[in-house]
Design a protein around this motif. Structure first.
Motif, short mmCIF file in Angstrom:
data_model
loop_
_atom_site.label_atom_id
_atom_site.label_comp_id
_atom_site.label_asym_id
_atom_site.label_seq_id
_atom_site.Cartn_x
_atom_site.Cartn_y
_atom_site.Cartn_z
N ALA A 10 0.83 -1.21 0.00
CA ALA A 10 0.00 0.00 0.00
C ALA A 10 0.86 1.26 0.00
O ALA A 10 0.51 2.26 -0.64
CB ALA A 10 -0.94 -0.01 1.20
N ASP A 11 1.98 1.23 0.71
CA ASP A 11 2.89 2.38 0.74
C ASP A 11 3.48 2.63 -0.65
O ASP A 11 3.55 3.77 -1.12
CB ASP A 11 4.03 2.14 1.73
N ILE A 12 3.89 1.55 -1.31
CA ILE A 12 4.48 1.67 -2.64
C ILE A 12 3.44 2.13 -3.65
O ILE A 12 3.73 2.98 -4.51
CB ILE A 12 5.13 0.34 -3.06
N GLN A 13 2.21 1.64 -3.52
CA GLN A 13 1.13 2.08 -4.40
C GLN A 13 0.93 3.59 -4.28
O GLN A 13 0.79 4.28 -5.28
CB GLN A 13 -0.19 1.40 -4.01
N SER A 19 -0.46 -0.15 -9.43
CA SER A 19 -1.48 -1.09 -8.98
C SER A 19 -0.95 -1.96 -7.84
O SER A 19 0.26 -2.02 -7.59
CB SER A 19 -1.93 -1.98 -10.13
N ASP A 20 -1.88 -2.65 -7.19
CA ASP A 20 -1.53 -3.56 -6.10
C ASP A 20 -0.58 -4.65 -6.59
O ASP A 20 0.43 -4.91 -5.96
CB ASP A 20 -2.82 -4.18 -5.55
N SER A 21 -0.89 -5.24 -7.74
CA SER A 21 -0.03 -6.32 -8.25
C SER A 21 1.35 -5.81 -8.64
O SER A 21 2.35 -6.50 -8.41
CB SER A 21 -0.70 -7.02 -9.44
N MET A 22 1.44 -4.61 -9.16
CA MET A 22 2.75 -4.03 -9.51
C MET A 22 3.55 -3.73 -8.24
O MET A 22 4.76 -3.94 -8.20
CB MET A 22 2.59 -2.76 -10.33
N ALA A 23 2.89 -3.27 -7.20
CA ALA A 23 3.58 -2.99 -5.94
C ALA A 23 4.19 -4.27 -5.37
O ALA A 23 5.33 -4.27 -4.93
CB ALA A 23 2.61 -2.36 -4.93
N TYR A 24 3.44 -5.37 -5.42
CA TYR A 24 3.98 -6.64 -4.93
C TYR A 24 5.12 -7.13 -5.82
O TYR A 24 6.09 -7.71 -5.34
CB TYR A 24 2.88 -7.70 -4.81
N LYS A 25 5.02 -6.89 -7.11
CA LYS A 25 6.09 -7.28 -8.04
C LYS A 25 7.37 -6.52 -7.70
O LYS A 25 8.46 -7.09 -7.69
CB LYS A 25 5.67 -7.01 -9.47
N ILE A 26 7.24 -5.24 -7.41
CA ILE A 26 8.39 -4.41 -7.03
C ILE A 26 9.01 -4.93 -5.73
O ILE A 26 10.23 -5.06 -5.62
CB ILE A 26 7.98 -2.92 -6.91
N GLY A 44 6.68 -9.80 1.58
CA GLY A 44 5.60 -8.84 1.50
C GLY A 44 5.95 -7.46 2.03
O GLY A 44 5.10 -6.57 2.08
N ARG A 45 7.19 -7.28 2.44
CA ARG A 45 7.66 -5.98 2.95
C ARG A 45 9.00 -5.69 2.30
O ARG A 45 9.72 -6.58 1.90
CB ARG A 45 7.88 -6.03 4.46
N ILE A 46 9.35 -4.41 2.24
CA ILE A 46 10.66 -4.02 1.73
C ILE A 46 11.24 -2.96 2.66
O ILE A 46 10.51 -2.12 3.19
CB ILE A 46 10.60 -3.51 0.27
N SER A 47 12.52 -3.03 2.86
CA SER A 47 13.21 -2.04 3.68
C SER A 47 13.00 -0.66 3.08
O SER A 47 13.24 -0.44 1.89
CB SER A 47 14.70 -2.38 3.71
N ARG A 48 12.53 0.27 3.89
CA ARG A 48 12.30 1.64 3.42
C ARG A 48 13.63 2.24 2.91
O ARG A 48 13.67 2.90 1.88
CB ARG A 48 11.73 2.50 4.54
N LYS A 49 14.70 1.98 3.64
CA LYS A 49 16.01 2.52 3.26
C LYS A 49 16.43 2.00 1.88
O LYS A 49 16.87 2.77 1.03
CB LYS A 49 17.06 2.15 4.31
N TYR A 50 16.27 0.69 1.66
CA TYR A 50 16.67 0.12 0.37
C TYR A 50 15.79 0.66 -0.76
O TYR A 50 16.28 1.00 -1.83
CB TYR A 50 16.62 -1.41 0.42
N PHE A 51 14.49 0.75 -0.51
CA PHE A 51 13.56 1.30 -1.51
C PHE A 51 14.00 2.72 -1.91
O PHE A 51 14.07 3.05 -3.09
CB PHE A 51 12.14 1.32 -0.96
N GLU A 52 14.30 3.55 -0.93
CA GLU A 52 14.70 4.93 -1.20
C GLU A 52 16.03 4.99 -1.95
O GLU A 52 16.20 5.82 -2.84
CB GLU A 52 14.77 5.72 0.10
N VAL A 54 17.18 2.71 -4.06
CA VAL A 54 16.94 2.24 -5.43
C VAL A 54 16.19 3.28 -6.24
O VAL A 54 16.56 3.58 -7.38
CB VAL A 54 16.17 0.90 -5.42
N PHE A 55 15.14 3.87 -5.67
CA PHE A 55 14.29 4.78 -6.44
C PHE A 55 14.76 6.23 -6.42
O PHE A 55 14.48 6.97 -7.36
CB PHE A 55 12.84 4.69 -5.96
N TYR A 56 15.47 6.64 -5.38
CA TYR A 56 15.88 8.04 -5.27
C TYR A 56 17.38 8.24 -5.25
O TYR A 56 17.86 9.37 -5.26
CB TYR A 56 15.28 8.68 -4.02
N GLY A 57 18.14 7.16 -5.16
CA GLY A 57 19.59 7.26 -5.17
C GLY A 57 20.20 7.49 -3.81
O GLY A 57 21.40 7.45 -3.65
#
Length: 63
Positions: A10-13, A19-26, A44-52, A54-57
């Motif tokens: 839901a956070d990634i969405q 979409s929900d399915s794309m968020a889970y794929k990510i 079903g969860r991703i580290s906020r630090k790692y997400f940031e 990857v997506f923001y550098g």
């Protein structure tokens, strides 16, 4: 969205506008990358630090 260490689909969405399915794929893709680097993951969860990184550098807290 909360400020925990892990993000849910839901956070990634909300952030990426996907979409929900794309968020889970990510999440699966990022978790696979982390496993390949030797990290432990939570399904079903991703580290906020790692997400940031990857997506923001970098971590958003550094900005």
């Amino acid at each position: 969205m909360n400020d925990s260490r892990f993000m849910k689909a839901a956070d990634i969405q909300e952030i990426l506008g996907v979409s929900d399915s794309m968020a889970y794929k990510i999440i699966r893709q990022l978790n696979d990358e982390m496993i390949a680097k030797g990290y432990h993951t939570v399904r079903g969860r991703i580290s906020r630090k790692y997400f940031e990184e990857v997506f923001y550098g970098s971590s958003a807290k550094e900005d």
